[in-house]
Design an enzyme around this catalytic site. Structure first.
Site, PDB file in Angstrom:
ATOM      1  N   TRP B 324       0.849  -1.206   0.000  1.00  6.19           N
ATOM      2  CA  TRP B 324       0.000   0.000   0.000  1.00  6.19           C
ATOM      3  C   TRP B 324       0.886   1.258   0.000  1.00  6.19           C
ATOM      4  CZ3 TRP B 324      -0.381   4.207   3.228  1.00  6.19           C
ATOM      5  CH2 TRP B 324      -1.487   5.031   3.044  1.00  6.19           C
ATOM      6  N   HIS B 325       2.003   1.156   0.727  1.00  5.52           N
ATOM      7  CA  HIS B 325       2.872   2.328   0.838  1.00  5.52           C
ATOM      8  C   HIS B 325       3.596   2.655  -0.456  1.00  5.52           C
ATOM      9  CE1 HIS B 325       2.268   1.842   5.184  1.00  5.52           C
ATOM     10  NE2 HIS B 325       2.549   3.125   5.234  1.00  5.52           N
ATOM     11  N   GLY B 326       3.911   1.652  -1.239  1.00  3.72           N
ATOM     12  CA  GLY B 326       4.640   1.957  -2.465  1.00  3.72           C
ATOM     13  C   GLY B 326       4.747   0.755  -3.372  1.00  3.72           C
TER      14      GLY B 326
END
Lengths: 311, 464
Positions: B324-326
């Site tokens: 989700w973060h990257g």
């Protein structure tokens, strides 16, 4: 609601008033019109009307040692870190527009004229609003260059930083606009050498057009384009030859090419910038070549300046 | 539009004035907020307004449809459409190139050459945040935990609410929509504390995070050439930078929302005080952790299906959280490492002494710090190069320029990091101070903030 607005005005207003007083005192007491002030160069450019102007990027700022080339106070290095090829054409345009005969020496890096940035908006704090430089600035930058005392908003740290640097000026050679680090070279920067241009760089037609238009307005200033030494050549020479070829017929222009000079690593601070030793050697070479060109009537030197005679 | 920009400094008072001058009814107030939010988002790139509006319309419609039917099959299908649409958009804009490249690399590894094509896709700012926010609404309606919103403007205001639109907190509809549906009356104390949050948030971002960022970026420019002490400095500085950057944003978001009578959730609760990894995740990015808990971990069975299944669930949650973060394997590995850390502490039982408490705190701080390296590196290879330098002797003098080019900056950053506990203490006990002391503190913080407000650095979490 009214109570809240008064509260906001009290907090924000007090903070702003206090910071303005601090910045104003700091500038007045320590920094007024001193060379280490970040906006000094461009302020001087428009105030002083020097007779010999060195223009260009950080490579110019860290290579042209004015005192090694000319005597007197009429020559100044206006190279500015981070501006690449973006700033100097605008300064050139402003310089040729005034009535004063000048010698303008420009370092041209192998990149398009839009390569480079405004870099630091503090550079432009005192630039006259009618100048070419000011009108070329981004709208956001122009909006942020405010009149006194608003102009300090967001500029304090730069003021303090330069103030401290000035107070304890032990990390660089700083003279007449030339600024060269005197700390040991940084090998890490040489790691970055792959970023140097490794292809044949061509002059863009648009750029040549812009340059030609500026130079056509010039009827008295001597403009010398200089290809500074580079740690890695990779296309630099081809670029400069092309520039020379295309501007050949333009009056009052002269070209000096230092390709291949000073390629030994001991002359460099990093893969782009000469160190003090390298800059001294280069400036002596430049003085010699300018003198030869002047003796052969290829360039005109303003009467107010003389070459240094020491070796 | 960035919170730390002049644009926002002009935008906010205008919206604030319009909001409170217009009639005191929720319809007017929400319309003002919606319009302001669209301007705020469109300021970055107006083309992507269509995307967020599309997502809003889909979820608003599906929410209504799910509520109207009792047939479980149809409800599931509608939920599926919402999930497919929202996650499809997120997947395309954020993960298309990543998954394609990963497939090609995998096939190449096994000796099959595949030709791919790369699309130049601009990642819409805040897409990960508003996608999760709208999803939570549809899922809550599906679960019958809330009734759908009747007015489109209320729902659109909830999705696009500008203070938290681009970097959270990821709010829940059941908490925000009732606040939006009620008419808000100006509350001096609430607005005042909102202003305090904004000032503290700006200080965290502009003075601390941005200055540390300059140093950290400079070191990460040459990961091959740095000395062990620089590895330590850069990773410590980055740990503080990311905390101050993101928590600063969350504070400003909460403060701005309070100016409009809306209360957002606390997103950070002093995470570096944690003495265990589970505690860390209950204090760091709380809105995301609780989102994953409520909408992924618990539906997967949580810890109710035996220890083995619990481990699988945790592993899934943390790796997906990383992704989700990257869109890079470094983020996946980051999530996976946190899963390992969390799992390890479940199995290792330590005595409860004061010394052990302290050692556990040091351990959490150290390990979290280490995993941030993956977060900061663009790739796993870069992270490895960086960590390797820790064990590689380099002469100090040679790297002088990197660290000491700006001794002022280094000294300032060290000062900021060392004085962080003091700042956090002041923030925590702010309302214990006398009024004049509070005012002096606020003026001082704002004074420093104005000194550093130069470039309008973007927030780290904007990229997610």
């Amino acid at each position: 609601m009214r109570k809240f607005l008064i509260y906001v005005l009290f907090i924000a207003g007090s903070s702003w008033a206090l910071s303005s007083v601090i910045a104003w005192s700091f500038e007045t007491l320590f920094l007024a019109k001193t060379e280490s002030q970040v906006n000094y160069k461009l302020s001087r450019f428009y105030d002083f009307n020097d007779d010999v102007l060195f223009l260009g990027s950080s490579r110019a700022e860290q290579s042209f040692m004015v005192d090694t080339i000319f005597k007197g106070d009429h020559a100044y290095n206006y190279g500015l870190v981070g501006t690449g090829n973006w700033l100097w054409p605008k300064l050139l345009e402003d310089a040729v527009a005034n009535d004063k005969p000048e010698l303008i020496l420009i370092n041209v890096d192998p990149d398009s004229l839009d390569h480079g940035t405004e870099w630091n908006m503090s550079y432009y704090l005192d630039v006259p609003h009618h100048s070419t430089v000011f009108s070329a600035l981004k709208f956001t930058t122009r909006r942020r260059i405010r009149f006194f005392p608003f102009k300090y908003f967001g500029q304090y740290i730069e003021l303090f930083r330069t103030g401290i640097k000035q107070w304890k000026n032990s990390t660089s050679y700083d003279n007449k606009g030339t600024n060269i680090s005197i700390k040991p070279p940084n090998p890490a920067s040489f790691f970055n050498q792959d970023m140097a241009k490794d292809s044949v760089l061509l002059c863009k037609e648009d750029d040549l057009q812009i340059l030609s238009e500026i130079l056509l307005k010039n009827n008295q200033d001597m403009v010398v384009f200089i290809k500074l030494p580079s740690y890695q050549e990779k296309g630099y020479k081809i670029f400069f030859n092309q520039l020379e070829h295309r501007l050949e017929g333009v009056a009052f222009t002269y070209f000096l090419d230092y390709t291949g000079e000073l390629s030994n690593k001991s002359n460099w601070n990093d893969h782009l910038h000469l160190n003090l030793d390298g800059a001294t050697k280069f400036s002596k070479m430049l003085r010699r070549d300018l003198q030869l060109a002047a003796d052969s009537n290829l360039i005109h030197i303003p009467s107010s300046v003389q070459f240094h005679s020491f070796n | 539009m960035l919170f730390n920009s002049i644009d926002f400094a002009i935008f906010l008072p205008l919206v604030f004035g319009a909001f409170w001058l217009l009639p005191n009814r929720s319809g007017w107030q929400n319309s003002t907020l919606l319009l302001a939010s669209l301007v705020f988002y469109g300021w970055w790139d107006y083309r992507f307004l269509s995307l967020i509006l599309f997502s809003t319309i889909v979820d608003f419609t599906i929410g209504q449809q799910i509520h109207r039917t009792n047939a479980q099959g149809k409800r599931k299908m509608l939920l599926g459409i919402s999930l497919f649409t929202n996650l499809g958009l997120l997947g395309f804009f954020k993960y298309f190139n990543f998954f394609q490249n990963s497939f090609i690399q995998a096939f190449t590894f096994f000796g099959h050459d595949l030709e791919g094509f790369s699309l130049t896709i601009i990642l819409p700012v805040g897409i990960s945040f508003y996608t999760f926010q709208t999803l939570s609404y549809t899922i809550d309606v599906y679960r019958k935990e809330m009734t759908p919103v009747r007015k489109f403007i209320d729902f659109a205001t909830f999705v696009t609410f500008f203070p938290q639109l681009v970097a959270g907190p990821i709010e829940r509809a059941k908490k925000i929509i009732p606040q939006l549906q009620a008419s808000r009356v100006f509350d001096y104390q609430q607005a005042k504390s909102g202003l305090h949050l904004i000032i503290f948030g700006l200080f965290r971002k502009i003075v601390i995070a941005d200055n540390l960022g300059i140093y950290v970026d400079r070191i990460w420019q040459y990961p091959n050439a740095i000395t062990p002490y620089m590895v330590v400095l850069a990773s410590v500085f980055f740990s503080v930078q990311i905390y101050m950057d993101f928590s600063g944003y969350s504070r400003i978001a909460r403060g701005v929302a309070q100016l409009f009578g809306i209360k957002l959730m606390v997103n950070f609760n002093y995470p570096y005080k944690s003495t265990s990894f589970s505690e860390f995740w209950s204090r760091w990015h709380i809105s995301l952790s609780t989102w994953f808990r409520d909408y992924l971990y618990i539906p997967l069975g949580g810890n109710r299906r035996g220890p083995k299944r619990t481990l699988i669930n945790l592993c899934l949650v943390f790796t997906i959280s990383g992704l989700w973060h990257g869109a890079d394997w470094s983020f996946v590995l980051w999530g996976f490492m946190h899963f390992l850390l969390l799992t390890s502490e479940r199995f290792i039982k330590l005595p409860k002494t004061k010394m052990m408490h302290f050692l556990k705190w040091v351990n959490v701080l150290f390990m979290v710090n280490l995993t941030w390296i993956l977060f900061r590196a663009d790739t796993i290879a870069n992270a490895w190069v960086f960590i390797r330098q820790l064990f590689k002797y380099q002469p100090l003098l040679g790297y002088d320029a990197l660290t000491f080019q700006s001794p002022f900056l280094l000294a300032l950053n060290l000062f900021l990091v060392l004085s962080l506990p003091l700042l956090l203490m002041i923030e925590r006990r702010f309302y214990d101070f006398k009024i004049w002391q509070q005012n002096v503190l606020l003026i001082g913080l704002l004074l420093f903030t104005s000194m550093f407000l130069t470039t309008g650095e973007t927030f780290i979490y904007f990229q997610f």
